[in-house]
Design a protein around this motif. Structure first.
Motif, mmCIF file in Angstrom:
data_model
loop_
_atom_site.group_PDB
_atom_site.id
_atom_site.type_symbol
_atom_site.label_atom_id
_atom_site.label_comp_id
_atom_site.label_asym_id
_atom_site.label_seq_id
_atom_site.Cartn_x
_atom_site.Cartn_y
_atom_site.Cartn_z
ATOM 1 N N PRO A 1 1.930 36.428 5.495
ATOM 2 C CA PRO A 1 0.461 36.473 5.349
ATOM 3 C C PRO A 1 -0.258 37.023 6.577
ATOM 4 C CG PRO A 1 1.151 34.265 5.978
ATOM 5 C CD PRO A 1 2.412 35.115 5.939
ATOM 6 N N ILE A 2 0.475 37.578 7.552
ATOM 7 C CA ILE A 2 -0.157 38.028 8.796
ATOM 8 C C ILE A 2 -1.107 39.185 8.508
ATOM 9 C CG2 ILE A 2 0.264 38.957 11.109
ATOM 10 C CD1 ILE A 2 3.021 37.672 10.999
ATOM 11 N N PRO A 3 -2.376 39.083 8.940
ATOM 12 C CA PRO A 3 -3.335 40.178 8.690
ATOM 13 C C PRO A 3 -2.943 41.433 9.464
ATOM 14 C CG PRO A 3 -4.452 38.139 9.332
ATOM 15 C CD PRO A 3 -3.007 37.931 9.607
ATOM 16 N N LEU A 4 -3.468 42.567 9.022
ATOM 17 C CA LEU A 4 -3.226 43.821 9.714
ATOM 18 C C LEU A 4 -3.870 43.781 11.093
ATOM 19 C CD1 LEU A 4 -3.956 46.441 6.903
ATOM 20 C CD2 LEU A 4 -1.714 45.722 7.733
ATOM 21 N N ASP A 5 -3.172 44.350 12.086
ATOM 22 C CA ASP A 5 -3.779 44.494 13.402
ATOM 23 C C ASP A 5 -4.654 45.751 13.405
ATOM 24 O OD1 ASP A 5 -1.996 46.601 13.517
ATOM 25 O OD2 ASP A 5 -0.642 45.646 14.948
ATOM 26 N N ALA A 6 -5.212 46.091 14.556
ATOM 27 C CA ALA A 6 -6.129 47.227 14.635
ATOM 28 C C ALA A 6 -5.452 48.519 14.217
ATOM 29 C CB ALA A 6 -6.685 47.347 16.053
ATOM 30 N N ALA A 7 -4.196 48.728 14.669
ATOM 31 C CA ALA A 7 -3.468 49.947 14.300
ATOM 32 C C ALA A 7 -3.200 49.980 12.802
ATOM 33 C CB ALA A 7 -2.156 50.030 15.082
ATOM 34 N N GLY A 8 -2.879 48.826 12.242
ATOM 35 C CA GLY A 8 -2.635 48.755 10.808
ATOM 36 C C GLY A 8 -3.886 49.030 10.000
ATOM 37 N N ARG A 9 -5.036 48.535 10.490
ATOM 38 C CA ARG A 9 -6.291 48.787 9.774
ATOM 39 C C ARG A 9 -6.657 50.269 9.807
ATOM 40 N NH1 ARG A 9 -7.610 43.909 12.398
ATOM 41 N NH2 ARG A 9 -8.829 44.996 14.011
ATOM 42 N N ARG A 10 -6.411 50.907 10.955
ATOM 43 C CA ARG A 10 -6.674 52.345 11.035
ATOM 44 C C ARG A 10 -5.744 53.110 10.100
ATOM 45 N NH1 ARG A 10 -7.114 51.146 16.591
ATOM 46 N NH2 ARG A 10 -4.967 51.864 16.957
ATOM 47 N N ALA A 11 -4.480 52.683 10.072
ATOM 48 C CA ALA A 11 -3.521 53.349 9.182
ATOM 49 C C ALA A 11 -3.904 53.146 7.720
ATOM 50 C CB ALA A 11 -2.117 52.803 9.439
ATOM 51 N N ARG A 12 -4.376 51.960 7.382
ATOM 52 C CA ARG A 12 -4.792 51.686 6.002
ATOM 53 C C ARG A 12 -5.944 52.591 5.597
ATOM 54 N NH1 ARG A 12 -7.514 48.270 2.208
ATOM 55 N NH2 ARG A 12 -6.061 46.898 1.073
ATOM 56 N N HIS A 13 -6.905 52.733 6.503
ATOM 57 C CA HIS A 13 -8.043 53.602 6.227
ATOM 58 C C HIS A 13 -7.576 55.045 6.032
ATOM 59 C CE1 HIS A 13 -12.225 54.911 6.269
ATOM 60 N NE2 HIS A 13 -11.893 55.860 7.128
ATOM 61 N N GLY A 14 -6.623 55.471 6.848
ATOM 62 C CA GLY A 14 -6.082 56.822 6.700
ATOM 63 C C GLY A 14 -5.360 57.020 5.383
ATOM 64 N N LEU A 15 -4.633 56.006 4.944
ATOM 65 C CA LEU A 15 -3.925 56.110 3.663
ATOM 66 C C LEU A 15 -4.901 56.223 2.507
ATOM 67 C CD1 LEU A 15 -1.061 53.492 4.157
ATOM 68 C CD2 LEU A 15 -0.825 55.976 4.079
ATOM 69 N N LEU A 16 -6.004 55.499 2.577
ATOM 70 C CA LEU A 16 -6.999 55.576 1.512
ATOM 71 C C LEU A 16 -7.587 56.978 1.409
ATOM 72 C CD1 LEU A 16 -8.842 52.165 1.994
ATOM 73 C CD2 LEU A 16 -7.421 52.847 0.049
ATOM 74 N N GLY A 17 -7.595 57.684 2.520
ATOM 75 C CA GLY A 17 -8.090 59.058 2.505
ATOM 76 C C GLY A 17 -7.068 60.068 2.043
ATOM 77 N N ARG A 18 -5.848 59.602 1.745
ATOM 78 C CA ARG A 18 -4.788 60.522 1.321
ATOM 79 C C ARG A 18 -4.365 60.238 -0.118
ATOM 80 N NH1 ARG A 18 -0.267 60.333 5.959
ATOM 81 N NH2 ARG A 18 0.603 62.045 4.733
ATOM 82 N N GLN A 19 -5.312 59.802 -0.929
ATOM 83 C CA GLN A 19 -5.005 59.567 -2.326
ATOM 84 C C GLN A 19 -4.894 60.883 -3.071
ATOM 85 O OE1 GLN A 19 -6.696 56.103 -4.370
ATOM 86 N NE2 GLN A 19 -7.866 55.704 -2.515
ATOM 87 N N LEU A 20 -3.880 60.975 -3.905
ATOM 88 C CA LEU A 20 -3.592 62.205 -4.634
ATOM 89 C C LEU A 20 -4.136 62.142 -6.048
ATOM 90 C CD1 LEU A 20 0.158 62.490 -3.587
ATOM 91 C CD2 LEU A 20 -1.780 63.642 -2.516
ATOM 92 N N THR A 21 -4.285 63.291 -6.647
ATOM 93 C CA THR A 21 -4.593 63.373 -8.068
ATOM 94 C C THR A 21 -3.288 63.232 -8.841
ATOM 95 O OG1 THR A 21 -6.436 64.852 -7.638
ATOM 96 C CG2 THR A 21 -5.605 64.791 -9.885
ATOM 97 N N LEU A 22 -3.325 62.417 -9.894
ATOM 98 C CA LEU A 22 -2.125 62.182 -10.692
ATOM 99 C C LEU A 22 -1.553 63.488 -11.187
ATOM 100 C CD1 LEU A 22 -0.333 59.964 -11.846
ATOM 101 C CD2 LEU A 22 -1.800 59.906 -13.851
ATOM 102 N N ARG A 23 -0.193 63.652 -10.993
ATOM 103 C CA ARG A 23 0.553 64.854 -11.337
ATOM 104 C C ARG A 23 0.120 66.013 -10.474
ATOM 105 N NH1 ARG A 23 2.352 64.163 -17.433
ATOM 106 N NH2 ARG A 23 1.678 62.065 -17.767
#
Length: 294
Positions: free
Chosen positions: A272-294
């Motif tokens: 249950p450990i929350p994301l640290d600062a680096a993890g939160r930045r990485a999460r935000h970056g992943l949300l910006g890399r969402q692809l269109t299906l297929r």
């Protein structure tokens, strides 16, 4: 009598058609044992099949029937019956409502009621009623991958030149796809000038995204040298990460890298450990890399 009066009388004489309300269900396969595989067969896999078993109540009503789930059927039809009573249900179809599970259940029920060998009429908006979870005896899908759509045909049917031509057109649209043993619902595929691994994660979206963010922050999000995490897309309430791979390396060579990643992912998922600062930045970056299906 005026034209307006005539049109009013005609409208009064015509019975009103009941409007079917469509309802969107974000996780249509929720509750099924192999939810991620159902999603993968619907969204990722061009040619595959799996046997289905009816619920005890439907067996009592219709008897034991041989039912095959197919990724797609001829002309993307929802269902078809064979003269010997076998039934095929298509996952990928043209017309559908907001509840894929309800659509598939209705297609199955329509096929059960249809005369064997005759076309099956399936409504595009079936309205309220049983869903897959109600009509099937649930269990793991026993998936068979196919290089072509010959599994549609009865013996000798391919001898017809028209059928053969149609089959060749359908087969030409298939890109090579391999089901990986390293992780359930993970598939390697090769498209022009690229190869990918795509994995339907079985976990809650937020938990899965946090785990991917931890791996991204640690620099362990790829599948190894010369690979790239391309991004991810959402499919029926689950996340599907995608990796770009060297096209010349065969699918079998990715079993170990995927197995290693699956282990890292499971470790990142736990706790249950929350994301640290680096993890939160990485999460935000992943949300910006969402692809269109297929």
């Amino acid at each position: 009598m005026s034209k307006r009066r005539k049109s009013q009388r005609a409208a009064e004489a015509t019975p009103k058609r009941e409007k079917v309300r469509d309802i969107f269900v974000p996780r249509p396969f929720e509750g099924l044992t192999d939810e991620p595989e159902w999603i993968a067969l619907r969204e990722l896999v061009p040619a595959a099949s799996a046997p289905l078993r009816l619920s005890p109540a439907l067996v009592a009503e219709f008897g034991e029937r041989e039912i095959t789930l197919a990724t797609v059927l001829p002309m993307a039809t929802p269902a078809m019956t064979k003269p010997d009573g076998r039934i095929f249900i298509g996952l990928q179809r043209h017309l559908q409502s907001g509840d894929v599970s309800r659509d598939l259940a209705e297609a199955l029920l329509c096929a059960l009621r249809a005369e064997p060998g005759r076309p099956v009429a399936v409504p595009p908006l079936p309205g309220p009623g049983p869903r897959l979870q109600d009509v099937l005896a649930d269990g793991p899908l026993e998936i068979t991958m196919h290089d072509g759509f010959e599994f549609w045909l009865d013996p000798g049917a391919g001898d017809d030149p028209t059928v053969q031509a149609s089959l060749e057109r359908a087969n030409a649209a298939i890109y090579p796809t391999v089901r990986l043993a390293a992780a359930r619902s993970a598939y390697w595929c090769q498209v022009p000038e690229k190869a990918h691994v795509r994995w339907v994660l079985p976990d809650d979206e937020d938990a899965a995204l946090d785990a991917l963010a931890r791996l991204s922050a640690a620099g362990t999000l790829t599948l190894g040298e010369n690979t790239r995490f391309a991004g991810m897309f959402r499919a029926h309430g689950r996340l599907v990460p995608v990796w770009d791979l060297p096209e010349e390396i065969p699918a079998a060579d990715w079993e170990q890298p995927v197995a290693d990643f699956a282990k890292r992912y499971a470790e990142a998922l736990g706790g249950p450990i929350p994301l640290d600062a680096a993890g939160r930045r990485a999460r935000h970056g992943l949300l910006g890399r969402q692809l269109t299906l297929r």
